[in-house]
Design an enzyme around this catalytic site. Structure first.
Site, mmCIF file in Angstrom:
data_model
loop_
_atom_site.group_PDB
_atom_site.id
_atom_site.type_symbol
_atom_site.label_atom_id
_atom_site.label_comp_id
_atom_site.label_asym_id
_atom_site.label_seq_id
_atom_site.Cartn_x
_atom_site.Cartn_y
_atom_site.Cartn_z
ATOM 1 N N ALA A 101 1.270 -1.241 0.131
ATOM 2 C CA ALA A 101 0.035 -0.021 -0.075
ATOM 3 C C ALA A 101 0.862 1.314 -0.205
ATOM 4 C CB ALA A 101 -0.524 0.378 1.497
ATOM 5 N N GLY A 139 0.505 -5.571 0.721
ATOM 6 C CA GLY A 139 -0.438 -5.358 -0.246
ATOM 7 C C GLY A 139 -0.772 -6.387 -1.477
ATOM 8 N N GLU A 186 -0.463 -9.697 -0.922
ATOM 9 C CA GLU A 186 -2.394 -9.951 -0.790
ATOM 10 C C GLU A 186 -2.799 -10.105 -1.905
ATOM 11 O OE1 GLU A 186 -2.901 -8.275 4.094
ATOM 12 O OE2 GLU A 186 -2.246 -6.910 2.160
ATOM 13 N N GLU A 241 4.715 -5.634 7.359
ATOM 14 C CA GLU A 241 3.834 -4.630 8.028
ATOM 15 C C GLU A 241 4.770 -5.006 9.158
ATOM 16 O OE1 GLU A 241 0.553 -5.612 4.788
ATOM 17 O OE2 GLU A 241 2.276 -6.952 6.242
#
Length: 261
Positions: free
Chosen positions: A65, A112, A115, A135
């Site tokens: 992200a 992300g 993911e 993260e």
């Protein structure tokens, strides 16, 4: 439709979507995920598209992200928006697509990005691929499926270690662990992903959709319910013209000509 942060190509029944924010390692922001969701929805609705490839650059798939966009958000902001990178646009589009989506990953797929790759139906990895959920190193945790999909793919111990330490997994370990379907050379990644997608696209579109649904059913259903669903779905394929064509072609030793109905 034109996009700023992705590119879209359609060829021989295959839609290829490429993340295109190289200046920030394809970091996922609201605009990119919105564009991606729109493109995936359009491809999924297009009857001429029978498989989708989602890919990034040669050195990075997506590095996670966009922290600059996220860093000033408070809990109440994230709560009210329901973390837009997760619920909106591309995540819903990937989850709900009936068309198979292959993630073709070279270089880094982190946070992300990892993911997003895991949300696809399967991953073909370049030998340069590295997967991780880092993260924890910036004081937060995965929020788009990292603790859930990674655990289902590689098991509790390895997922727990990766999420708690931020350690990256290389392509060989990812294949051994069941995270990726197979590894190819970085030079051949896009060609091999397209070849695989073309093979899927050459099959009967409704049967491909049913196979995807049945395999996904196996992830959450118990074996008894899954077998029952598979059997009824298998039986229903005999209503398709493509089923008769496929069996006739086999008996006549020729290639089937599917009409996708």
């Amino acid at each position: 439709m034109s996009y700023e942060m992705i590119t879209v190509e359609i060829e021989s029944g295959v839609g290829t979507v490429t993340l295109n924010r190289p200046q920030v390692m394809n970091a996922l922001n609201v605009q990119l995920t919105s564009e991606l969701g729109d493109a995936l929805d359009a491809l999924d609705r297009d009857a001429q598209v029978r498989c989708i490839v989602l890919t990034g650059g040669d050195k990075v798939f997506a590095a996670g992200a966009d922290i600059k966009e996220m860093k000033d958000q408070a809990f109440i902001d994230m709560y009210y928006s329901d973390f837009p990178y997760v619920k909106r646009d591309c995540w819903r589009a990937i989850d709900e697509a009936r068309t198979p989506i292959i993630a073709a990953v070279a270089g880094f797929a982190l946070g992300g990005g990892c993911e997003m790759a895991m949300a696809c139906d399967f991953i073909i990895a370049a030998d340069t691929a590295k997967f991780g959920q880092p993260e924890i190193s910036i004081g937060t945790m995965p929020g788009a499926g990292g603790t859930q999909r990674l655990t289902k793919a590689v098991g509790k111990a390895k997922a727990m270690e990766m999420c708690l330490t931020g350690r990256m997994m290389d392509a060989e370990e990812a294949e051994r662990s069941g995270l990726v379907a197979r590894i190819v050379s970085a030079e051949e990644l896009k060609a091999q992903a397209f070849k695989t997608a073309s093979k899927i696209a050459s099959n009967s579109r409704p049967v491909v959709m049913m196979v995807k649904e049945a395999v996904n059913m196996a992830v959450d259903a118990d074996l008894s319910d899954g077998l029952k669903f598979e059997r009824r779905t298998f039986e229903s394929t005999f209503a398709f013209e493509d089923c008769k064509e496929g069996m006739d072609a086999f008996a006549e030793k020729r290639k089937p000509v599917f009409k996708h109905k």
